[in-house]
Design a protein around this motif. Structure first.
Motif, PDB file in Angstrom:
ATOM      1  N   PRO A 247       0.824  -1.220   0.000  1.00  0.00           N
ATOM      2  CA  PRO A 247       0.000   0.000   0.000  1.00  0.00           C
ATOM      3  C   PRO A 247       0.852   1.261   0.000  1.00  0.00           C
ATOM      4  CG  PRO A 247      -0.827  -1.576   1.603  1.00  0.00           C
ATOM      5  CD  PRO A 247       0.478  -2.119   1.113  1.00  0.00           C
ATOM      6  N   ASP A 248       0.356   2.287  -0.644  1.00  0.00           N
ATOM      7  CA  ASP A 248       1.094   3.551  -0.742  1.00  0.00           C
ATOM      8  C   ASP A 248       1.323   4.194   0.617  1.00  0.00           C
ATOM      9  OD1 ASP A 248       1.149   3.239  -3.484  1.00  0.00           O
ATOM     10  OD2 ASP A 248      -0.611   4.491  -3.834  1.00  0.00           O
ATOM     11  N   TYR A 249       0.450   3.896   1.588  1.00  0.00           N
ATOM     12  CA  TYR A 249       0.580   4.532   2.900  1.00  0.00           C
ATOM     13  C   TYR A 249       1.646   3.870   3.779  1.00  0.00           C
ATOM     14  CZ  TYR A 249      -2.601   0.728   4.414  1.00  0.00           C
ATOM     15  OH  TYR A 249      -3.190  -0.490   4.659  1.00  0.00           O
ATOM     16  N   LEU A 250       2.241   2.778   3.313  1.00  0.00           N
ATOM     17  CA  LEU A 250       3.239   2.071   4.117  1.00  0.00           C
ATOM     18  C   LEU A 250       4.453   2.953   4.368  1.00  0.00           C
ATOM     19  CD1 LEU A 250       4.158  -0.652   5.399  1.00  0.00           C
ATOM     20  CD2 LEU A 250       5.285  -1.130   3.213  1.00  0.00           C
ATOM     21  N   LYS A 251       4.840   3.070   5.638  1.00  0.00           N
ATOM     22  CA  LYS A 251       6.037   3.818   6.005  1.00  0.00           C
ATOM     23  C   LYS A 251       7.250   2.900   5.965  1.00  0.00           C
ATOM     24  CE  LYS A 251       3.389   6.856   9.067  1.00  0.00           C
ATOM     25  NZ  LYS A 251       3.174   7.308  10.464  1.00  0.00           N
ATOM     26  N   GLU A 252       8.417   3.490   5.841  1.00  0.00           N
ATOM     27  CA  GLU A 252       9.650   2.708   5.758  1.00  0.00           C
ATOM     28  C   GLU A 252       9.820   1.842   7.003  1.00  0.00           C
ATOM     29  OE1 GLU A 252      14.431   3.347   4.849  1.00  0.00           O
ATOM     30  OE2 GLU A 252      13.085   5.072   5.036  1.00  0.00           O
ATOM     31  N   ASN A 253      10.110   0.563   6.779  1.00  0.00           N
ATOM     32  CA  ASN A 253      10.336  -0.417   7.839  1.00  0.00           C
ATOM     33  C   ASN A 253       9.082  -0.718   8.668  1.00  0.00           C
ATOM     34  OD1 ASN A 253      13.121  -0.637   7.176  1.00  0.00           O
ATOM     35  ND2 ASN A 253      13.556   1.203   8.376  1.00  0.00           N
ATOM     36  N   GLU A 254       7.915  -0.325   8.184  1.00  0.00           N
ATOM     37  CA  GLU A 254       6.670  -0.610   8.899  1.00  0.00           C
ATOM     38  C   GLU A 254       6.182  -2.015   8.557  1.00  0.00           C
ATOM     39  OE1 GLU A 254       2.173   1.285   9.438  1.00  0.00           O
ATOM     40  OE2 GLU A 254       3.531   2.039   7.881  1.00  0.00           O
ATOM     41  N   ALA A 255       5.756  -2.750   9.586  1.00  0.00           N
ATOM     42  CA  ALA A 255       5.255  -4.109   9.372  1.00  0.00           C
ATOM     43  C   ALA A 255       3.825  -4.063   8.850  1.00  0.00           C
ATOM     44  CB  ALA A 255       5.313  -4.904  10.671  1.00  0.00           C
ATOM     45  N   LEU A 256       3.546  -4.845   7.842  1.00  0.00           N
ATOM     46  CA  LEU A 256       2.208  -4.956   7.272  1.00  0.00           C
ATOM     47  C   LEU A 256       1.419  -6.060   7.967  1.00  0.00           C
ATOM     48  CD1 LEU A 256       3.243  -4.871   3.523  1.00  0.00           C
ATOM     49  CD2 LEU A 256       1.787  -3.152   4.603  1.00  0.00           C
TER      50      LEU A 256
ATOM     51  N   PRO B  16      -8.951   0.873   4.007  1.00  0.00           N
ATOM     52  CA  PRO B  16      -8.944   1.841   2.901  1.00  0.00           C
ATOM     53  C   PRO B  16      -7.510   2.092   2.432  1.00  0.00           C
ATOM     54  CG  PRO B  16     -10.418   2.566   4.632  1.00  0.00           C
ATOM     55  CD  PRO B  16      -9.689   1.375   5.182  1.00  0.00           C
ATOM     56  N   GLY B  17      -7.273   1.967   1.153  1.00  0.00           N
ATOM     57  CA  GLY B  17      -5.921   2.090   0.620  1.00  0.00           C
ATOM     58  C   GLY B  17      -5.155   0.786   0.612  1.00  0.00           C
ATOM     59  N   GLY B  18      -5.748  -0.272   1.192  1.00  0.00           N
ATOM     60  CA  GLY B  18      -5.100  -1.575   1.197  1.00  0.00           C
ATOM     61  C   GLY B  18      -5.109  -2.210  -0.181  1.00  0.00           C
ATOM     62  N   LYS B  19      -4.254  -3.203  -0.376  1.00  0.00           N
ATOM     63  CA  LYS B  19      -4.074  -3.814  -1.690  1.00  0.00           C
ATOM     64  C   LYS B  19      -4.473  -5.287  -1.693  1.00  0.00           C
ATOM     65  CE  LYS B  19      -1.746  -0.568  -4.181  1.00  0.00           C
ATOM     66  NZ  LYS B  19      -0.305  -0.755  -4.448  1.00  0.00           N
ATOM     67  N   LEU B  20      -5.107  -5.695  -2.777  1.00  0.00           N
ATOM     68  CA  LEU B  20      -5.382  -7.102  -3.059  1.00  0.00           C
ATOM     69  C   LEU B  20      -4.490  -7.546  -4.203  1.00  0.00           C
ATOM     70  CD1 LEU B  20      -7.091  -9.762  -2.940  1.00  0.00           C
ATOM     71  CD2 LEU B  20      -8.655  -8.660  -4.564  1.00  0.00           C
TER      72      LEU B  20
ATOM     73  N   THR C 284       0.072 -21.811 -20.084  1.00  0.00           N
ATOM     74  CA  THR C 284      -0.825 -21.252 -19.069  1.00  0.00           C
ATOM     75  C   THR C 284      -0.010 -20.341 -18.143  1.00  0.00           C
ATOM     76  OG1 THR C 284      -0.497 -23.251 -17.740  1.00  0.00           O
ATOM     77  CG2 THR C 284      -2.518 -23.119 -19.056  1.00  0.00           C
ATOM     78  N   PRO C 285       0.446 -19.195 -18.640  1.00  0.00           N
ATOM     79  CA  PRO C 285       1.324 -18.339 -17.850  1.00  0.00           C
ATOM     80  C   PRO C 285       0.655 -17.776 -16.602  1.00  0.00           C
ATOM     81  CG  PRO C 285       0.558 -17.187 -19.803  1.00  0.00           C
ATOM     82  CD  PRO C 285       0.134 -18.615 -19.957  1.00  0.00           C
ATOM     83  N   GLN C 286       1.473 -17.624 -15.571  1.00  0.00           N
ATOM     84  CA  GLN C 286       0.989 -17.028 -14.325  1.00  0.00           C
ATOM     85  C   GLN C 286       0.784 -15.536 -14.537  1.00  0.00           C
ATOM     86  OE1 GLN C 286       2.205 -18.660 -10.507  1.00  0.00           O
ATOM     87  NE2 GLN C 286       0.014 -18.257 -10.667  1.00  0.00           N
ATOM     88  N   PHE C 287      -0.372 -15.030 -14.059  1.00  0.00           N
ATOM     89  CA  PHE C 287      -0.636 -13.604 -14.129  1.00  0.00           C
ATOM     90  C   PHE C 287      -0.779 -13.032 -12.710  1.00  0.00           C
ATOM     91  CE2 PHE C 287      -4.919 -15.543 -14.516  1.00  0.00           C
ATOM     92  CZ  PHE C 287      -5.561 -14.963 -13.427  1.00  0.00           C
ATOM     93  N   MET C 288      -0.692 -11.726 -12.620  1.00  0.00           N
ATOM     94  CA  MET C 288      -0.982 -11.010 -11.386  1.00  0.00           C
ATOM     95  C   MET C 288      -2.061  -9.994 -11.672  1.00  0.00           C
ATOM     96  SD  MET C 288       1.473  -8.564  -8.996  1.00  0.00           S
ATOM     97  CE  MET C 288       1.740  -7.354 -10.314  1.00  0.00           C
ATOM     98  N   VAL C 289      -3.094  -9.992 -10.856  1.00  0.00           N
ATOM     99  CA  VAL C 289      -4.150  -8.996 -10.990  1.00  0.00           C
ATOM    100  C   VAL C 289      -4.481  -8.494  -9.576  1.00  0.00           C
ATOM    101  CG1 VAL C 289      -6.007 -10.717 -10.886  1.00  0.00           C
ATOM    102  CG2 VAL C 289      -6.436  -8.517 -11.952  1.00  0.00           C
ATOM    103  N   GLY C 290      -4.812  -7.224  -9.469  1.00  0.00           N
ATOM    104  CA  GLY C 290      -5.083  -6.716  -8.129  1.00  0.00           C
ATOM    105  C   GLY C 290      -5.826  -5.410  -8.151  1.00  0.00           C
ATOM    106  N   GLY C 291      -6.017  -4.884  -6.952  1.00  0.00           N
ATOM    107  CA  GLY C 291      -6.723  -3.615  -6.824  1.00  0.00           C
ATOM    108  C   GLY C 291      -6.408  -2.958  -5.495  1.00  0.00           C
ATOM    109  N   GLU C 292      -6.671  -1.668  -5.453  1.00  0.00           N
ATOM    110  CA  GLU C 292      -6.528  -0.883  -4.228  1.00  0.00           C
ATOM    111  C   GLU C 292      -7.916  -0.472  -3.758  1.00  0.00           C
ATOM    112  OE1 GLU C 292      -5.204   3.625  -3.334  1.00  0.00           O
ATOM    113  OE2 GLU C 292      -3.617   2.362  -4.195  1.00  0.00           O
ATOM    114  N   LYS C 293      -8.181  -0.675  -2.471  1.00  0.00           N
ATOM    115  CA  LYS C 293      -9.481  -0.322  -1.937  1.00  0.00           C
ATOM    116  C   LYS C 293      -9.616   1.191  -1.782  1.00  0.00           C
ATOM    117  CE  LYS C 293     -12.572  -1.259   1.951  1.00  0.00           C
ATOM    118  NZ  LYS C 293     -12.807  -2.103   3.151  1.00  0.00           N
TER     119      LYS C 293
END
Length: 253
Positions: free
Chosen positions: A43-52, A144-148, A244-253
């Protein structure tokens, strides 16, 4: 037997095979590669060295909890199958690492709204009987702002696409002649193929389907990379599953 119970029963029997698979990944380049591709999408709000606070959905034998708790993050990992969770606990113990491991249906989560910074999964969404409802649940538990992040492939699309079927059959023949094995090795291949013909995702063109669903559900930003295999698969994996290549798909809340 309803589809969800049938899926659960199948994967209970596959736990040992998949645990052997992640043991190979943990000693290979994949350990670092998967961690990097996940954390560069933090997530964009993650601070440096912050645990998710990360939710790993359909954890299987625990690969993601190992590589992410090792990096200092707090991982909650769920799987519908008791055997997968048992192997995950054993694998984490071998590594001297900890995570919260729970048996849980990924389509009906026992977590409060806005709990996690990230929700991630690998090769699980194709197995779901109601992925749209699952994606709604995953949206709900993200902050809010979290990532899938969803990692998957169109594993059984060749059953519904003649061109892909031809490529799959050619590759299956080549793999059989070269390695004396099938492309996919499962404990119960007949049930695996039967499920592949009936699962909701099998005839969907992805990640197009996923992007549309994520937008409808309410993700503010969606994204996809249609082929990440060069980053996370070794040469043998690409030889087996190149069609059958692996893909990545996601979204931000």
């Amino acid at each position: 037997m309803d589809m969800n119970k049938r899926i659960k029963n199948y994967w209970e029997g596959e736990a040992a095979v998949y645990s052997e698979g992640i043991e190979e990944e943990l000693i290979g380049f994949q350990r670092k590669a998967w961690r990097e591709i996940i954390l560069e999408n933090s997530p964009d709000y993650l601070k440096e060295n912050e645990a998710l606070n990360i939710l790993d959905i359909g954890t299987g034998p625990g690969f993601f909890p190992i590589i992410l708790s090792e990096a200092g993050h707090n991982v909650t990992a769920i799987d519908i199958t008791e055997n997968m969770i048992r192997y995950a606990k054993e694998n984490l113990k071998k590594e001297g690492l900890t995570a919260q491991l729970q048996t849980m249906n990924s389509q009906s989560l026992d977590f409060k709204d806005n709990t996690f910074d990230m929700a991630i999964c690998r090769n699980i969404t194709w197995t779901l009987d109601d992925p749209y409802s699952a994606y709604q649940e995953w949206f709900r538990v993200l902050k809010p702002g979290g990532k899938l992040l969803i990692f998957d492939a169109c594993w059984y699309l060749y059953l519904f696409d003649e061109e892909l079927k031809k490529k799959h059959e050619e590759n299956q023949k080549r793999i059989k002649e070269k390695y004396l094995r099938d492309i996919h090795e499962h404990k119960d291949p007949e049930e695996g193929d039967a499920l592949g013909k009936s699962l909701f995702m099998s005839d969907k063109y992805r990640p197009q389907w996923d992007l549309k669903a994520l937008i409808e559900i309410g993700f503010s930003k969606v994204f996809a990379t249609v082929d990440i295999t060069k980053r996370v698969w070794d040469d043998f994996g690409r030889e087996l599953n190149g069609d059958t290549p692996q893909f990545m798909v996601g979204g931000e809340k």
